[in-house]
Scaffold this motif. Sequence first.
Motif, mmCIF file in Angstrom:
data_model
loop_
_atom_site.group_PDB
_atom_site.id
_atom_site.type_symbol
_atom_site.label_atom_id
_atom_site.label_comp_id
_atom_site.label_asym_id
_atom_site.label_seq_id
_atom_site.Cartn_x
_atom_site.Cartn_y
_atom_site.Cartn_z
ATOM 1 N N ALA A 198 32.805 34.445 29.282
ATOM 2 C CA ALA A 198 32.288 35.693 29.851
ATOM 3 C C ALA A 198 33.336 36.754 29.527
ATOM 4 C CB ALA A 198 32.076 35.569 31.348
ATOM 5 N N ILE A 199 33.060 37.569 28.516
ATOM 6 C CA ILE A 199 34.061 38.488 27.973
ATOM 7 C C ILE A 199 33.713 39.931 28.325
ATOM 8 C CG2 ILE A 199 35.153 39.311 25.842
ATOM 9 C CD1 ILE A 199 34.485 36.557 24.615
ATOM 10 N N GLY A 200 34.737 40.730 28.623
ATOM 11 C CA GLY A 200 34.521 42.154 28.878
ATOM 12 C C GLY A 200 33.597 42.380 30.053
ATOM 13 N N ILE A 201 32.511 43.088 29.795
ATOM 14 C CA ILE A 201 31.571 43.373 30.870
ATOM 15 C C ILE A 201 30.934 42.087 31.399
ATOM 16 C CG2 ILE A 201 29.473 43.718 29.483
ATOM 17 C CD1 ILE A 201 29.014 46.263 31.279
ATOM 18 N N GLY A 202 31.000 41.003 30.610
ATOM 19 C CA GLY A 202 30.538 39.710 31.086
ATOM 20 C C GLY A 202 31.340 39.211 32.269
ATOM 21 N N THR A 203 32.613 39.622 32.354
ATOM 22 C CA THR A 203 33.432 39.317 33.528
ATOM 23 C C THR A 203 33.298 40.398 34.587
ATOM 24 O OG1 THR A 203 35.073 37.956 32.373
ATOM 25 C CG2 THR A 203 35.803 39.045 34.369
ATOM 26 N N THR A 204 33.375 41.669 34.195
ATOM 27 C CA THR A 204 33.365 42.729 35.202
ATOM 28 C C THR A 204 32.042 42.796 35.962
ATOM 29 O OG1 THR A 204 32.770 44.385 33.533
ATOM 30 C CG2 THR A 204 35.086 44.125 34.016
ATOM 31 N N MET A 205 30.924 42.434 35.321
ATOM 32 C CA MET A 205 29.645 42.467 36.045
ATOM 33 C C MET A 205 29.619 41.460 37.186
ATOM 34 S SD MET A 205 26.939 40.521 33.471
ATOM 35 C CE MET A 205 25.677 40.247 34.728
ATOM 36 N N LEU A 206 30.415 40.402 37.064
ATOM 37 C CA LEU A 206 30.429 39.364 38.096
ATOM 38 C C LEU A 206 30.981 39.894 39.413
ATOM 39 C CD1 LEU A 206 31.776 36.413 35.922
ATOM 40 C CD2 LEU A 206 29.394 37.015 36.392
ATOM 41 N N MET A 207 31.806 40.926 39.334
ATOM 42 C CA MET A 207 32.395 41.491 40.547
ATOM 43 C C MET A 207 31.361 42.220 41.401
ATOM 44 S SD MET A 207 35.956 42.821 38.874
ATOM 45 C CE MET A 207 36.707 41.813 37.593
ATOM 46 N N HIS A 208 30.186 42.474 40.830
ATOM 47 C CA HIS A 208 29.107 43.120 41.577
ATOM 48 C C HIS A 208 28.036 42.122 42.002
ATOM 49 C CE1 HIS A 208 30.519 47.248 40.830
ATOM 50 N NE2 HIS A 208 30.962 46.740 39.703
ATOM 51 N N LYS A 223 35.246 30.533 30.725
ATOM 52 C CA LYS A 223 36.447 31.306 30.417
ATOM 53 C C LYS A 223 36.132 32.779 30.646
ATOM 54 C CE LYS A 223 39.534 28.344 28.635
ATOM 55 N NZ LYS A 223 40.919 28.228 29.118
ATOM 56 N N PHE A 224 37.083 33.501 31.192
ATOM 57 C CA PHE A 224 36.882 34.898 31.546
ATOM 58 C C PHE A 224 37.951 35.758 30.873
ATOM 59 C CE2 PHE A 224 35.629 32.010 34.873
ATOM 60 C CZ PHE A 224 34.341 32.412 35.185
ATOM 61 N N SER A 225 37.584 36.992 30.525
ATOM 62 C CA SER A 225 38.584 37.920 29.989
ATOM 63 C C SER A 225 38.062 39.346 30.064
ATOM 64 C CB SER A 225 38.957 37.577 28.544
ATOM 65 O OG SER A 225 37.864 37.752 27.682
ATOM 66 N N MET A 226 39.011 40.261 30.233
ATOM 67 C CA MET A 226 38.715 41.696 30.250
ATOM 68 C C MET A 226 39.684 42.370 29.287
ATOM 69 S SD MET A 226 38.119 42.105 34.372
ATOM 70 C CE MET A 226 39.451 40.950 34.741
ATOM 71 N N PRO A 227 39.405 42.297 27.978
ATOM 72 C CA PRO A 227 40.371 42.725 26.952
ATOM 73 C C PRO A 227 40.340 44.215 26.641
ATOM 74 C CG PRO A 227 38.449 41.795 25.893
ATOM 75 C CD PRO A 227 38.209 41.684 27.382
ATOM 76 N N LEU A 243 47.144 42.654 30.180
ATOM 77 C CA LEU A 243 47.295 41.801 29.001
ATOM 78 C C LEU A 243 45.964 41.456 28.353
ATOM 79 C CD1 LEU A 243 50.081 39.342 30.251
ATOM 80 C CD2 LEU A 243 50.330 41.345 28.769
ATOM 81 N N GLY A 244 44.896 41.421 29.131
ATOM 82 C CA GLY A 244 43.569 41.143 28.586
ATOM 83 C C GLY A 244 43.368 39.715 28.132
ATOM 84 N N GLU A 245 44.244 38.810 28.543
ATOM 85 C CA GLU A 245 44.143 37.424 28.095
ATOM 86 C C GLU A 245 43.094 36.660 28.877
ATOM 87 O OE1 GLU A 245 48.873 37.099 26.838
ATOM 88 O OE2 GLU A 245 48.166 36.208 28.707
ATOM 89 N N SER A 246 42.532 35.625 28.254
ATOM 90 C CA SER A 246 41.489 34.839 28.911
ATOM 91 C C SER A 246 42.092 33.944 29.981
ATOM 92 C CB SER A 246 40.719 34.008 27.886
ATOM 93 O OG SER A 246 41.548 33.011 27.330
#
Length: 258
Positions: free
Chosen positions: A105-115, A126-130, A161-164
Amino acid sequence: MDILTHQADGILTIAFNRPERKNAITGAMYQTMADALVAADTDSAVRAIVFTGKPEIFTAGNDLEDFMKNAPAGGKPDAARPVYQFMRALAGCSKPVIAAVSGAAIGIGTTMLMHCDMVYAADNAKFSMPFAQLGLCPEFASSVLFPAVAGYPRAAEKLLLGESFSAADALAMGMLSKVLPAEELLAYAMAQAAKLVALPAASVRATKSLMKQPLQAGIEVAIAAEIELFSAMLRAPEAKEAFTAFFEKRKPDFSKFA
């Protein structure tokens, strides 16, 4: 169809269905999801919403080629863009939203989960916000929500850092409701949604609203500020170098930028 929607037994399922591109999200996909969320929010037949992807990938985030092709002119934000419509529809949804995340779940794939209200992840997630790696800044109120959930030091490490990071790390930081074996994930998430469907809908909506209320004003301010800064940074030299390097399959060089 790159986004599949299915409504049955009070549950609306929204599924990423573009595996040949790692479920990378285009403007058309954002629009489909935004429209589905807006319709579900006023449809009394929908009492819970579930987001899912494929066993091997939730979503690689934005389709960068489509994203850059449709970037706002002059770097100015455009609230009519599908991605912003989706962001606001998810953030403002009154119905309970569950995510079932398997794979990356990369980028908005991770941030959308917060909603989302409940987030279940497979043990291979695996999650990341690069965003910083791309010369950009956080989006979708993640600059507010992630530190609130994970604590500032851990949020700073992941956002700067944006690391996964793994499902186990995400669970430890408070991002997830539960981690499950991949083969059990979707069935478990759907069973949780069915429990919500069986409850009084007004009580579920009121409970969600009360829990979200203390952060709501901050979320709206953060989204507006992030959109403004993100749009400006998208046209800056650092982002151009990052995107050029991505398409040229090389490591970006940010040494010449102050």
